[in-house]
Design a protein around this motif. Structure first.
Motif, PDB file in Angstrom:
ATOM      1  N   PRO A 194       0.818  -1.220   0.000  1.00 19.39           N
ATOM      2  CA  PRO A 194       0.000   0.000   0.000  1.00 19.39           C
ATOM      3  C   PRO A 194       0.850   1.268   0.000  1.00 19.39           C
ATOM      4  O   PRO A 194       0.319   2.371  -0.070  1.00 19.39           O
ATOM      5  CB  PRO A 194      -0.808  -0.123   1.298  1.00 19.39           C
ATOM      6  N   GLU A 195       2.184   1.138   0.101  1.00 20.38           N
ATOM      7  CA  GLU A 195       3.064   2.309   0.088  1.00 20.38           C
ATOM      8  C   GLU A 195       4.227   2.080  -0.865  1.00 20.38           C
ATOM      9  O   GLU A 195       4.517   0.946  -1.255  1.00 20.38           O
ATOM     10  CB  GLU A 195       3.600   2.596   1.487  1.00 20.38           C
ATOM     11  N   GLU A 196       4.898   3.173  -1.232  1.00 17.11           N
ATOM     12  CA  GLU A 196       6.000   3.057  -2.178  1.00 17.11           C
ATOM     13  C   GLU A 196       7.191   2.340  -1.545  1.00 17.11           C
ATOM     14  O   GLU A 196       7.323   2.261  -0.320  1.00 17.11           O
ATOM     15  CB  GLU A 196       6.427   4.438  -2.668  1.00 17.11           C
ATOM     16  N   SER A 197       8.046   1.830  -2.403  1.00 15.00           N
ATOM     17  CA  SER A 197       9.229   1.107  -1.960  1.00 15.00           C
ATOM     18  C   SER A 197      10.095   1.979  -1.041  1.00 15.00           C
ATOM     19  O   SER A 197      10.165   3.206  -1.195  1.00 15.00           O
ATOM     20  CB  SER A 197      10.057   0.689  -3.171  1.00 15.00           C
ATOM     21  N   HIS A 198      10.761   1.323  -0.084  1.00 15.76           N
ATOM     22  CA  HIS A 198      11.662   2.036   0.822  1.00 15.76           C
ATOM     23  C   HIS A 198      13.088   2.105   0.272  1.00 15.76           C
ATOM     24  O   HIS A 198      13.993   2.545   0.967  1.00 15.76           O
ATOM     25  CB  HIS A 198      11.676   1.346   2.192  1.00 15.76           C
ATOM     26  N   HIS A 244      16.489   3.231  -1.624  1.00  9.75           N
ATOM     27  CA  HIS A 244      17.142   4.543  -1.724  1.00  9.75           C
ATOM     28  C   HIS A 244      16.691   5.286  -2.973  1.00  9.75           C
ATOM     29  O   HIS A 244      16.385   6.479  -2.928  1.00  9.75           O
ATOM     30  CB  HIS A 244      18.665   4.361  -1.752  1.00  9.75           C
ATOM     31  N   TRP A 245      16.652   4.595  -4.117  1.00 10.94           N
ATOM     32  CA  TRP A 245      16.368   5.253  -5.388  1.00 10.94           C
ATOM     33  C   TRP A 245      14.943   5.767  -5.475  1.00 10.94           C
ATOM     34  O   TRP A 245      14.665   6.725  -6.205  1.00 10.94           O
ATOM     35  CB  TRP A 245      16.664   4.289  -6.538  1.00 10.94           C
ATOM     36  N   GLN A 246      14.033   5.147  -4.742  1.00  7.31           N
ATOM     37  CA  GLN A 246      12.644   5.595  -4.746  1.00  7.31           C
ATOM     38  C   GLN A 246      12.420   6.728  -3.738  1.00  7.31           C
ATOM     39  O   GLN A 246      11.698   7.682  -4.014  1.00  7.31           O
ATOM     40  CB  GLN A 246      11.711   4.428  -4.421  1.00  7.31           C
ATOM     41  N   ARG A 247      13.030   6.636  -2.580  1.00  5.29           N
ATOM     42  CA  ARG A 247      12.752   7.590  -1.504  1.00  5.29           C
ATOM     43  C   ARG A 247      13.755   8.741  -1.397  1.00  5.29           C
ATOM     44  O   ARG A 247      13.413   9.821  -0.925  1.00  5.29           O
ATOM     45  CB  ARG A 247      12.716   6.847  -0.164  1.00  5.29           C
ATOM     46  N   ASN A 248      14.999   8.488  -1.799  1.00  4.72           N
ATOM     47  CA  ASN A 248      16.049   9.477  -1.555  1.00  4.72           C
ATOM     48  C   ASN A 248      16.842   9.857  -2.795  1.00  4.72           C
ATOM     49  O   ASN A 248      18.017  10.232  -2.703  1.00  4.72           O
ATOM     50  CB  ASN A 248      17.012   8.957  -0.477  1.00  4.72           C
ATOM     51  N   ASP A 249      16.213   9.772  -3.945  1.00  2.00           N
ATOM     52  CA  ASP A 249      16.866  10.171  -5.180  1.00  2.00           C
ATOM     53  C   ASP A 249      15.797  10.396  -6.244  1.00  2.00           C
ATOM     54  O   ASP A 249      14.633  10.075  -6.035  1.00  2.00           O
ATOM     55  CB  ASP A 249      17.848   9.083  -5.629  1.00  2.00           C
ATOM     56  N   TYR A 250      16.198  10.954  -7.376  1.00  2.00           N
ATOM     57  CA  TYR A 250      15.278  11.220  -8.478  1.00  2.00           C
ATOM     58  C   TYR A 250      14.034  11.969  -8.013  1.00  2.00           C
ATOM     59  O   TYR A 250      12.893  11.572  -8.265  1.00  2.00           O
ATOM     60  CB  TYR A 250      14.901   9.926  -9.194  1.00  2.00           C
ATOM     61  N   LYS A 251      14.276  13.094  -7.332  1.00  2.00           N
ATOM     62  CA  LYS A 251      13.208  13.992  -6.916  1.00  2.00           C
ATOM     63  C   LYS A 251      13.608  15.420  -7.274  1.00  2.00           C
ATOM     64  O   LYS A 251      14.788  15.743  -7.329  1.00  2.00           O
ATOM     65  CB  LYS A 251      12.959  13.878  -5.408  1.00  2.00           C
ATOM     66  N   GLY A 252      12.625  16.259  -7.518  1.00  2.00           N
ATOM     67  CA  GLY A 252      12.901  17.641  -7.869  1.00  2.00           C
ATOM     68  C   GLY A 252      12.687  18.563  -6.684  1.00  2.00           C
ATOM     69  O   GLY A 252      11.791  18.343  -5.862  1.00  2.00           O
ATOM     70  N   THR A 282      11.875  13.724   2.114  1.00  4.46           N
ATOM     71  CA  THR A 282      10.504  13.331   2.446  1.00  4.46           C
ATOM     72  C   THR A 282       9.485  14.378   1.996  1.00  4.46           C
ATOM     73  O   THR A 282       8.288  14.117   1.988  1.00  4.46           O
ATOM     74  CB  THR A 282      10.341  13.101   3.959  1.00  4.46           C
ATOM     75  N   LYS A 283       9.960  15.569   1.621  1.00  2.91           N
ATOM     76  CA  LYS A 283       9.057  16.663   1.272  1.00  2.91           C
ATOM     77  C   LYS A 283       8.713  16.712  -0.216  1.00  2.91           C
ATOM     78  O   LYS A 283       7.943  17.572  -0.632  1.00  2.91           O
ATOM     79  CB  LYS A 283       9.682  18.002   1.676  1.00  2.91           C
ATOM     80  N   SER A 284       9.269  15.816  -1.008  1.00  6.84           N
ATOM     81  CA  SER A 284       9.024  15.865  -2.450  1.00  6.84           C
ATOM     82  C   SER A 284       8.687  14.469  -2.967  1.00  6.84           C
ATOM     83  O   SER A 284       9.309  13.490  -2.558  1.00  6.84           O
ATOM     84  CB  SER A 284      10.263  16.407  -3.167  1.00  6.84           C
ATOM     85  N   PRO A 285       7.718  14.343  -3.872  1.00 10.07           N
ATOM     86  CA  PRO A 285       7.380  13.032  -4.423  1.00 10.07           C
ATOM     87  C   PRO A 285       8.427  12.572  -5.434  1.00 10.07           C
ATOM     88  O   PRO A 285       9.128  13.385  -6.042  1.00 10.07           O
ATOM     89  CB  PRO A 285       6.029  13.273  -5.109  1.00 10.07           C
ATOM     90  N   ALA A 286       8.521  11.271  -5.635  1.00 15.84           N
ATOM     91  CA  ALA A 286       9.432  10.726  -6.628  1.00 15.84           C
ATOM     92  C   ALA A 286       8.959  11.114  -8.035  1.00 15.84           C
ATOM     93  O   ALA A 286       7.758  11.211  -8.303  1.00 15.84           O
ATOM     94  CB  ALA A 286       9.498   9.208  -6.500  1.00 15.84           C
ATOM     95  N   ILE A 287       9.909  11.348  -8.908  1.00 13.95           N
ATOM     96  CA  ILE A 287       9.584  11.657 -10.301  1.00 13.95           C
ATOM     97  C   ILE A 287       8.964  10.415 -10.944  1.00 13.95           C
ATOM     98  O   ILE A 287       9.541   9.331 -10.888  1.00 13.95           O
ATOM     99  CB  ILE A 287      10.854  12.078 -11.066  1.00 13.95           C
ATOM    100  N   GLN A 288       7.802  10.591 -11.551  1.00 14.01           N
ATOM    101  CA  GLN A 288       7.123   9.484 -12.231  1.00 14.01           C
ATOM    102  C   GLN A 288       7.066   9.676 -13.742  1.00 14.01           C
ATOM    103  O   GLN A 288       7.106   8.720 -14.495  1.00 14.01           O
ATOM    104  CB  GLN A 288       5.713   9.295 -11.674  1.00 14.01           C
ATOM    105  N   ASP A 289       6.920  10.910 -14.202  1.00 14.48           N
ATOM    106  CA  ASP A 289       7.047  11.174 -15.630  1.00 14.48           C
ATOM    107  C   ASP A 289       7.838  12.465 -15.811  1.00 14.48           C
ATOM    108  O   ASP A 289       8.277  13.069 -14.830  1.00 14.48           O
ATOM    109  CB  ASP A 289       5.695  11.195 -16.355  1.00 14.48           C
ATOM    110  N   LEU A 290       8.054  12.869 -17.038  1.00 11.54           N
ATOM    111  CA  LEU A 290       8.957  13.981 -17.321  1.00 11.54           C
ATOM    112  C   LEU A 290       8.240  15.108 -18.052  1.00 11.54           C
ATOM    113  O   LEU A 290       7.225  14.897 -18.717  1.00 11.54           O
ATOM    114  CB  LEU A 290      10.133  13.480 -18.168  1.00 11.54           C
ATOM    115  N   PRO A 291       8.785  16.329 -17.960  1.00  5.18           N
ATOM    116  CA  PRO A 291       8.169  17.469 -18.637  1.00  5.18           C
ATOM    117  C   PRO A 291       8.446  17.453 -20.138  1.00  5.18           C
ATOM    118  O   PRO A 291       9.337  16.743 -20.618  1.00  5.18           O
ATOM    119  CB  PRO A 291       8.833  18.671 -17.960  1.00  5.18           C
ATOM    120  N   VAL A 292       7.702  18.257 -20.863  1.00 10.86           N
ATOM    121  CA  VAL A 292       7.880  18.349 -22.308  1.00 10.86           C
ATOM    122  C   VAL A 292       9.289  18.839 -22.617  1.00 10.86           C
ATOM    123  O   VAL A 292       9.844  19.685 -21.912  1.00 10.86           O
ATOM    124  CB  VAL A 292       6.819  19.279 -22.929  1.00 10.86           C
TER     125      VAL A 292
END
Length: 204
Positions: free
Chosen positions: A37-41, A43-51, A64-74
């Protein structure tokens, strides 16, 4: 992959690629699958690839204050002419080619091209798929959109020693577009940079 058996470096024997989801989420080596029911713990999901905001640095970042990147901008890029290439003073036109793409299956509806650093803009032609397939449906456009345009080189630039600053920027079907520079979207991880792409072309 590309007509041959999938190699181990790319996930042999099976690799799932989810259209519209950033590649960082497409894990190459899977040892087990868990329904949770929650995202993976990881490192790459929780502590990287975030803006983050340009004002956040490594001393103040809180992953913890930013969601993981799921798709990309134009985004878009110029493939021809390459930056640093040249034309002659006798050339009257310049052919510009490239690609554009947007995340989440959003299609590209327009690519604007400039030869003078963004003062004057022209609309490029979006090319149909070259594999004979039908154009993908709205919100299901996973592939690059190729584009091209033939532009007249301004008379005042047809002199040896002059330089053309070729720029492209794309617009997707939600009318998201690219920012002029990276400064307002800079972040400590260097991700999500979709600022205008530029190519400097010398006149000789």
């Amino acid at each position: 992959m590309n007509g041959v058996e999938l190699p181990p470096d790319h996930g042999y024997p099976v690799r799932a690629v989810i259209p519209g989801v950033v590649g960082a989420r497409n894990v190459k080596w899977v040892s087990r699958v868990i329904a949770s029911p929650e995202e993976s713990h990881s490192h790459w999901q929780r502590n990287d690839y975030k803006g983050f905001s340009p004002g956040v640095d490594w001393d103040t970042v809180d992953f913890t204050k930013s969601p993981a990147i799921q798709d990309l901008p134009v985004q878009s890029a110029i493939c021809v002419p390459a930056s640093g290439s040249s034309v002659t003073a006798d050339d009257e036109t310049l052919t510009v080619k490239g690609y554009a793409w947007s995340g989440g299956g959003r299609g590209v509806v327009r690519v604007d091209v400039s030869l003078d650093g963004g003062n004057t803009w022209y609309v490029a032609s979006l090319l149909p798929p070259d594999d004979g397939k039908k154009v993908q449906k709205s919100r299901q456009r996973w592939a690059w959109t190729l584009w091209e345009i033939d532009l007249e080189i301004p008379v005042e630039k047809r002199k040896a020693g002059q330089q053309l600053e070729v720029i492209c920027k794309a617009v997707d079907e939600s009318y998201n577009n690219q920012p002029e520079t990276v400064e307002p979207i800079w972040n400590l991880r260097g991700v999500l940079n979709n600022s205008w792409h530029r190519s400097k072309v010398n006149v000789r």
